[in-house]
Design an enzyme around this catalytic site. Sequence first.
Site, PDB file in Angstrom:
ATOM      1  N   HIS A 188       0.826  -1.209   0.000  1.00 21.53           N
ATOM      2  CA  HIS A 188       0.000   0.000   0.000  1.00 21.53           C
ATOM      3  C   HIS A 188       0.859   1.257   0.000  1.00 21.53           C
ATOM      4  CE1 HIS A 188      -3.513  -2.496   1.100  1.00 21.53           C
ATOM      5  NE2 HIS A 188      -4.054  -1.630   0.297  1.00 21.53           N
ATOM      6  N   ARG A 295      -1.647  -9.950 -21.157  1.00 20.20           N
ATOM      7  CA  ARG A 295      -1.079 -11.054 -21.940  1.00 20.20           C
ATOM      8  C   ARG A 295      -0.550 -12.104 -20.956  1.00 20.20           C
ATOM      9  NH1 ARG A 295       0.531  -6.482 -25.613  1.00 20.20           N
ATOM     10  NH2 ARG A 295      -0.035  -7.131 -27.718  1.00 20.20           N
ATOM     11  N   ARG A 331      -6.321 -12.388 -21.044  1.00 19.46           N
ATOM     12  CA  ARG A 331      -6.315 -13.268 -22.211  1.00 19.46           C
ATOM     13  C   ARG A 331      -5.648 -14.577 -21.831  1.00 19.46           C
ATOM     14  NH1 ARG A 331      -2.996 -11.455 -27.378  1.00 19.46           N
ATOM     15  NH2 ARG A 331      -1.199 -12.019 -26.141  1.00 19.46           N
ATOM     16  N   GLU A 430      -8.525 -11.702 -34.509  1.00 20.51           N
ATOM     17  CA  GLU A 430      -7.182 -11.425 -35.030  1.00 20.51           C
ATOM     18  C   GLU A 430      -6.842 -12.322 -36.216  1.00 20.51           C
ATOM     19  OE1 GLU A 430      -4.308 -11.889 -31.869  1.00 20.51           O
ATOM     20  OE2 GLU A 430      -5.272 -13.678 -31.109  1.00 20.51           O
ATOM     21  N   ASN A 453      -2.478  -6.562 -34.565  1.00 25.59           N
ATOM     22  CA  ASN A 453      -1.119  -7.008 -34.918  1.00 25.59           C
ATOM     23  C   ASN A 453      -1.194  -8.288 -35.742  1.00 25.59           C
ATOM     24  OD1 ASN A 453      -0.524  -4.975 -33.131  1.00 25.59           O
ATOM     25  ND2 ASN A 453      -0.008  -6.339 -31.447  1.00 25.59           N
ATOM     26  N   ASP A 454      -1.947  -9.243 -35.214  1.00 30.86           N
ATOM     27  CA  ASP A 454      -2.072 -10.498 -35.961  1.00 30.86           C
ATOM     28  C   ASP A 454      -3.042 -10.361 -37.125  1.00 30.86           C
ATOM     29  OD1 ASP A 454      -0.289 -12.439 -34.932  1.00 30.86           O
ATOM     30  OD2 ASP A 454      -1.414 -12.393 -33.059  1.00 30.86           O
ATOM     31  N   ARG A 464       4.953 -10.739 -39.065  1.00 26.84           N
ATOM     32  CA  ARG A 464       5.247  -9.568 -38.222  1.00 26.84           C
ATOM     33  C   ARG A 464       6.645  -9.610 -37.617  1.00 26.84           C
ATOM     34  NH1 ARG A 464       0.951 -10.579 -33.178  1.00 26.84           N
ATOM     35  NH2 ARG A 464       2.298  -9.303 -31.914  1.00 26.84           N
ATOM     36  N   CYS A 501      -7.340  -4.028 -29.252  1.00 24.69           N
ATOM     37  CA  CYS A 501      -6.249  -4.125 -28.282  1.00 24.69           C
ATOM     38  C   CYS A 501      -4.899  -4.313 -28.962  1.00 24.69           C
ATOM     39  CB  CYS A 501      -6.502  -5.244 -27.265  1.00 24.69           C
ATOM     40  SG  CYS A 501      -6.502  -6.866 -28.004  1.00 24.69           S
TER      41      CYS A 501
HETATM   42  C1  PEP Z   1      -2.678  -8.654 -31.585  1.00 24.25           C
HETATM   43  O1  PEP Z   1      -2.415  -9.635 -32.262  1.00 24.25           O
HETATM   44  O2  PEP Z   1      -3.000  -7.542 -32.055  1.00 24.25           O
HETATM   45  C2  PEP Z   1      -2.596  -8.744 -30.118  1.00 24.25           C
HETATM   46  C3  PEP Z   1      -3.039  -7.777 -29.348  1.00 24.25           C
HETATM   47  O3  PEP Z   1      -2.018  -9.855 -29.593  1.00 24.25           O
HETATM   48  P1  PEP Z   1      -0.424 -10.099 -29.557  1.00 24.25           P
HETATM   49  O4  PEP Z   1       0.227  -8.836 -30.051  1.00 24.25           O
HETATM   50  O5  PEP Z   1      -0.082 -10.435 -28.177  1.00 24.25           O
HETATM   51  O6  PEP Z   1      -0.293 -11.233 -30.504  1.00 24.25           O
HETATM   52 MG    MG Z   2      -2.237 -11.603 -31.375  1.00 26.67          MG
END
Ligand code: PEP
Ligand code: MG
Length: 549
Positions: A188, A295, A331, A430, A453-454, A464, A501
């Site tokens: 705290h 994550r 997640r 995704e 992202n995915d 990526r 996200c």
């Molecule tokens: C994504 O794929 O956009 C995502 C938020 O998951 P990560 O980047 O952990 O694959």
């Molecule tokens: Mg992802």
Amino acid sequence: MEKYSGKSVFGGIAIGRIQMFKKRRQEIKNIKSDNPAFEITRFNNARNIAIAELENLYNKSLKEVGEENAAIFKIHQMMLNDINYTECVENFITKQGVSAEFAIAATRDSFHYMFSEIDNEYIKARSVDVRDVSERLIRILCNAESNGMDSKVPSIIVSDDLAPSETVQLDKDLVLGFVTAHGSSNSHTAILARTMGIPAVISENIPLDGSINGKMAVIDGYNGMVYIDPDKRLVKEMQTIQIKELQRRNLLSKLKGKENITLDGKKVDLYANIGNTKDLSSVIENDADGIGLFRSEFIYLEKNSFPTEEEQFQIYKTVAESLSGKRVVIRTLDIGADKQADYFNLEKEENPALGLRGIRICLTNHEVFKTQLRALYRASVFGQIAIMYPLITSVEEIYEIKRISDEVKKELDKQNIPYNRDIKQGIMIETPASALISDKLAKEVDFFSIGTNDLSQYALAIDRQNSEVERFYNSHHLAVLRMIKMVVDNAHKNGIRAGICGDLGGDLSLTETFIKIGVDELSVLPSMILPLRGKIRKTDTSKIDIEFE
Ligand code: PEP
Ligand code: MG
């Protein structure tokens, strides 16, 4: 110049003289007493005074650091009324013929020992509170002064440890920063330091013998460093960082506590993405509406063997409790592809991004999945946890997840373990497949979160991880934007919410587009929350046209 490294509790730079925090430990002079009734009355009188003092502290903190942090003083009041605690003191008085202060000290030591031995971070932290409350009583009984600092000029406070009540009693204007030798960054006291926005470091090696009292020092809270007698070059360097940070914070802090609302009245929730409990401070510091993506695979990646249900439970519970009832989306394990842990013994794959990853691992190895689900369900009673599943491509996968969750729930029911029966369950969108069937998926889940992202990687067929193909990657590609719009429309047609996200959520050049599309929430790096709030508050969607043709 002397250097001490440690753990960062709150980022920021403090430059000033050191003031050792004085712990005026009470020496208990009266040990024996042959009048137990008198000692019990003294104990009860001291309790009443302590409860009144704590009420004042609660009101002071309420104004300075808000209700969530002030609540600790209500907990202290509850401890003083706790039957186990009061009975223990009274037993020492009557059975051992000792004074009230001696009985309290003995109770303090036995409770402190008992709590600190329990393998639970929350209860361990309570051992500090029990000591704090007991020392308050002893001080009242001994008519002694309270702990504190003598300096009337702003200083860097150095102490062995600081109790929450000691922290909040300090005059904020006289504290430039904190350095403690002990304490946890989740305590705290640490939370209070963060809420007060004061640079703080825990450094085990900091000398406590008074030799550094009054010396010049620099706290670099970003890197968990403390410098004593800093040289001129370092001071100059730190002052430059301090000025820049001040300018940035002044601008952004004006946005704290404000709504994420556009000029034409559209609201967007702004959540934070985190990878572990160390990120919690920045979530709170940046005034996030909650956590939109935890994550959880980082828990697995930081270990050399599968994390146990209990280990995971403690982490999820800490996150849920730290957010004090705000939404926390956790997640489930998204391991595979670029995130590998040897102990999973996964085969080497030709195309790991298209292989055994994300939900596919959990649907292949039910035991690993069930362990995580049990931990999540158990933690769900400690806050507003929602569960989210990664890399979904079909409705059948959701049916399978539901079957496994039902098995977990049945087991918990059998064992009389409580869990939130109304826990919200969502999926990540995704993969292009999930975007294209989002009308069907929306009927099976409570929310969507788009992992751009995915989604971009799979829509554009661009790895990526591969820098060779980076120049072909267009994060604003029409295909991706169209899919986002399709997903949001399908979510809304079916009465569920859709957020983003993935990293694109923090791209300020797309904020207006996302609001216009109707995205309900953006979950981003904690440091992006206030810049996004600023952007949203300047947006007028009635003046924006978006073309997806
Ligand atoms: C994504 O794929 O956009 C995502 C938020 O998951 P990560 O980047 O952990 O694959
Ligand atoms: Mg992802």
